[in-house]
Enzyme design. Sequence first.
Site, short mmCIF file in Angstrom:
data_model
loop_
_atom_site.label_atom_id
_atom_site.label_comp_id
_atom_site.label_asym_id
_atom_site.label_seq_id
_atom_site.Cartn_x
_atom_site.Cartn_y
_atom_site.Cartn_z
CE LYS A 120 -6.00 3.35 2.47
NZ LYS A 120 -5.64 4.79 2.39
CB SER B 190 -7.54 5.94 -0.88
OG SER B 190 -6.61 6.13 0.20
CB SER C 150 -6.62 8.77 1.90
OG SER C 150 -6.52 8.97 0.51
#
Lengths: 477, 484
Positions: A74, A149, A173
Amino acid sequence: MSALDIAAAVRSGERSAADVVDEYLARIDARDGELNAFNLVLAEEARAAAAAVDATVAAGDDPGPLAGVPVALKDNMCTRGVATTCSSKILEGWQPPYDATVVERLAAAGAVAVGKTNLDEFAMGSSTENSAFGPTRNPLDVDRVPGGSSGGSAAAVAAGLAAISLGSDTGGSIRQPAAFCGVVGMKPTYGAVSRYGLIAFGSSLDQIGPFSTSVADSAAVLEVIGGHDPLDSTSIDAPTFDLQAVLDRGVEGLRIGILRELSGGPDSVEGITSDVQDRAAAAAAALEAAGASVQEVSVPSATLGLSAYYLVAPAEASSNLSRFDGVRFGLRIDAPTTGEMMTATRTAGFGTEVKRRIMLGTYALSAGYYDAFYGKALKVRTLMLAEFATAYEQVDLLLTPTAPTTAFPLGERTADPMTMYVNDVCTIPSNLTGHPGISVPFGVGDDGMPVGVQLLGPALSEPTIYQAAAVLEEVAP
Amino acid sequence: MTGLHEPTLPAEWELVVGLEVHVELATQTKLFCGCANEFSTEPNTNVCPTCLGLPGSLPVMNETVVDFAMRLGRALGCSIHPSVMARKNYFYPDMAKDFQTTQYDQPTNRDGELALADGTVVGIERAHIEEDAGKTTHVGGGGRINDATYSLVDYNRAGVPLVEIVSHPDIRTVEHAKAYVSELRDILLAIAVSDAKMEEGSMRVDANVSVRPVGSSELRTRCELKNINSIRSLGRAIEYEACRHVDLYESDEAPRQETRHWDEDGGRSTAGRSKEDADDYRYFQEPDLVPLTPTPEQVAAIDGAMPVLPAARRARLGELSAVADDVVATVVERCQDALALGAIEAGADADKVLTRIQNDLAVDDWSAVTGQTLATLVQMESGGELSATQAKQVLADMAAGNHGGDPKSIAEARGFEAMESDALETLIDQLINDNPDEWFRFTSDDEGDRKKMQGFFTGQIMKATKGQADGRAVAELLSRKSAG
C-alpha cells in the site's frame, strides 16, 4: 498459485524467482491499465530482487520463508528511494530516505516488492475513489469499487497481480476491501506489527496487515511482519506468532459468539443487507457443524463505534497531517510569506475528504469542545473495551459480517460522506479496542459479488482467529 | 548601557514575578531518536527521519531524559507522578511535525520549591519534559518571519530534550528573581543534568511580570518576557517591565496580556506576537508514545544517589569558617567545596583555605590539587615559609600539576625561601640608615606621606629580596620600628 506454493517452488529450485516475477509483471501489464491498482510498478527493482533471491538459492543459502513471492505494498508505507505518495498530491516528488519496518522484514524473508498500490488519499475512505490518481476498480466487476482504503492492495491480490499484499486498517481498511474483492484480509492486534514507516492517519488505530488468497498465506505473512520493533513504542514486546502450526486444529470446543449489535437482527445497527446477514448466519452454522458452540452475545456499545471513530480518527489525523506544510518535503506552492505558503500548499495538495477530516478533527480538539467531542469519544473507547472484555469471558471469538453490503457501483456513494462512512460499522469496533479481526470470503450476495465474514477476538488471539478462519475457508461455499 | 538611567519601581507598587526556565538536558542523544545531542556548526547534520518529522517516523522515549528530569524534580522537592506526553499543535517551520511533544496536564514533576540563600522560598508548580524546536534564521526584510525574503531552518536542535521548570508567581523583588535563577543553575550543575549556560541558550529564562499596589493580593495582567540572555539582563528586563506597567496604570491605562521581546541593547521590551488570534494548541495525548510510570524503586534510587545540593554545601562551609557569604558561594558554585573541606580536615585554617581558593583557583582544571597539598600550602604560608605572592605562584604550579603538585618541591624549585626575620630586620635597618628623609616622612603624622613611604620601603625590600620577603612581616617590622 498460493504464496506458500511459490516460496516452496523457489526455495527448492524448481522455479526461479525471476520467472515468477516476470509472470506477475506481465499480468500487471495486461490488467492494471483497467484496474488502476498500482500507483507505481517496480519492474526493474523487482527483477533485481528476484535475481538476488535466485543467487541465494543457487549458493545453497536460505532465501527466506517468502522466497520469490511477489508482494504489493500500500502506497502509505515508506520505501527507501521510491516515491511514497499516500495517493495525495501533497507528497509529490517525495522519496523517503528509509524503509518501513514491514518493508525491511518482507525483503529479509525473500519477498519481492512489485509495486506500490492505490488507496483513498491518506487512507481516508472506503472505496479507493478518494485518490489523486483516480479510482481503483474491482477486478470481479470493474464497474464496482474494490472497497478501501486499501483497495489497490485488495484488487492486486484478487486479480493475481501480486501473490500477497500489505494494507493498513484504521477503521476496516483491510477487512472491508478484502470482503469486496473476495480475498482474505487480516487486521492484527494493535502493536503486533510495527507502524514504523507507515504514514500515520489515526495513530492509535492504524495497524498494518496482509491480503492473501488463502488463510495459510495470511498466517505466513503475519509471522514474517509481526513481532516487536524497538522503533515503534506501541509495538508489543511479545514472542512472534506461531500461526501456520495451528491451522489444522479445527474448531472443536471453540465458543463462537454472534455479535447481536452487528448481526442485522433486533438491536443491531441498520443497513446490513439480508443476503449479507444470511451468509454470516450460514458461516456461524458451518462452524457449529464443525464442532464449535455458537451463541448470541451482546456488546451494546458496539453501536457507538462509528460515532466515536469519526471523532478519534479525524482528531489524530488533524495533528498527524500538520507536517505536510511545504517546508521540508513534497509539494510547495510559493507565496509571499511562510504562513501563506503553508496555506496555499495545503489547499492545493489535499483532496476534499482529507480536508473534511482535518476540519472535523481540529474542531473536535478545540478548546471548549474537547470534552463534548474528543473526550467523550475516549470514554466510549473505554466502555467498549470493558464490554468486549465481558463478551470474551463468554466466548473465544465473535462473528459478524465484514461489511454491511457487497461492493457497490463506482460513484454511488461519493456524494454523501455518511453513506460511505457506514461501510465500516462492523469493522470499526476492533480498531477502537485494538483487537484483531480477519475477513474470510464466504459465498456471494444476491448480486453475485463476494461476501466477507469477520472473526474477532481479544488482544493477541491471532492463533485462535487463524484456527477458526482456516475452518471457515474450508467450508465456504 | 550603564550610562542610562535604570528605572526603579515606586515604593507603593509591588512586583509579582513567576519564572519559566527551559533547560537543555546534557544527554548523549536527543529526546525521541538516536541523533547526537550536541552543538554542531554545520546545519542539519544531527538529523534523522524522526527529528525531521518525516512522514512515517515515530518517536521513542530516551530513558536517560526521564531519569534526568526526575533527578531535577527531586532536587527541587517535587513529587513524581505517572505521566503521558501530549501534542501541542501549532504551525511553525522550525517545529518539524508542526506539533511539539510535551507534557501537558500530567507532568512528571509537581509541587516543589526552591529556597534562596536568604531563606525565601519560591514554589515550583511543575517541571516537565518537552522537545526543543529547530532554529529559524529569517533573511531579508526586518528579520522576522512575516517580512523576510526567505528563511533558513536548522533542525540540529529539533528534538533536543528540555525540562521546563515553572515557578509560582512568588517572586517579589528583582534580586530574588536573579537569585532564583542563580540557585537553579547551581543545582543543575550539582546534579549534572545540564551545563546550564544562559549565554549559550542551554538555560533560557522567560519572566512573567505584573505589578500590584503594595498590600493587595490580586494578580493583575501579566506579560511574558522572552529573549533574556543573562542574569543581569533578567534583572533589567523585570525592572523595566514593572515600571512600564506602573506607568500604564498611573495614566489610567492597563497592560495587555502578551508576549514581549526584551531588547538588551535598547534596554526595553517590545510587543511580540499579538494574542488577538488567541492560540488554541488543541492538546491531546501523544498516541505514538506509551505512558511513563515511574516506580517507587526508581524514585528511591534517584533519592539515594542525590548529591548534597548547593544550599547544604554552602551551609556546611559557612559553619566552618567566618569568611563572607559570597566567598563560600563562589567556592560552591565552582564545585571546589570538596577540595576546601579536604584541606580544612587536613588541618589548614578554614578562612585561609577558602580565601586562597576564591582568589587564586579560578581555573578550569584544578584536579591536580588535593585537600592535603592545599593544606600544606596554606600552612607554609601561615608559618611564614612563603609570602602571599609566593603562595599564589606555588598554587598555580600545583594546579598545573608541576612537580607532582607538591607545594614544597615547587617552592624549592622556584628558589622560594622565606627570609628569616633576623635577616629581614637587618635589611630594614640598613634601608632606614640609607634613606633618612624617607624614614622621617614615614614617621610623620601626615597620613598621605606615611602611606606613600610605606610603599617605598616595602618596594625596596621586595626588590632587594626578589619578592621573597613576606609582605605582612615587613609591614609589622616597619610599624614596630616607627613606634619604637
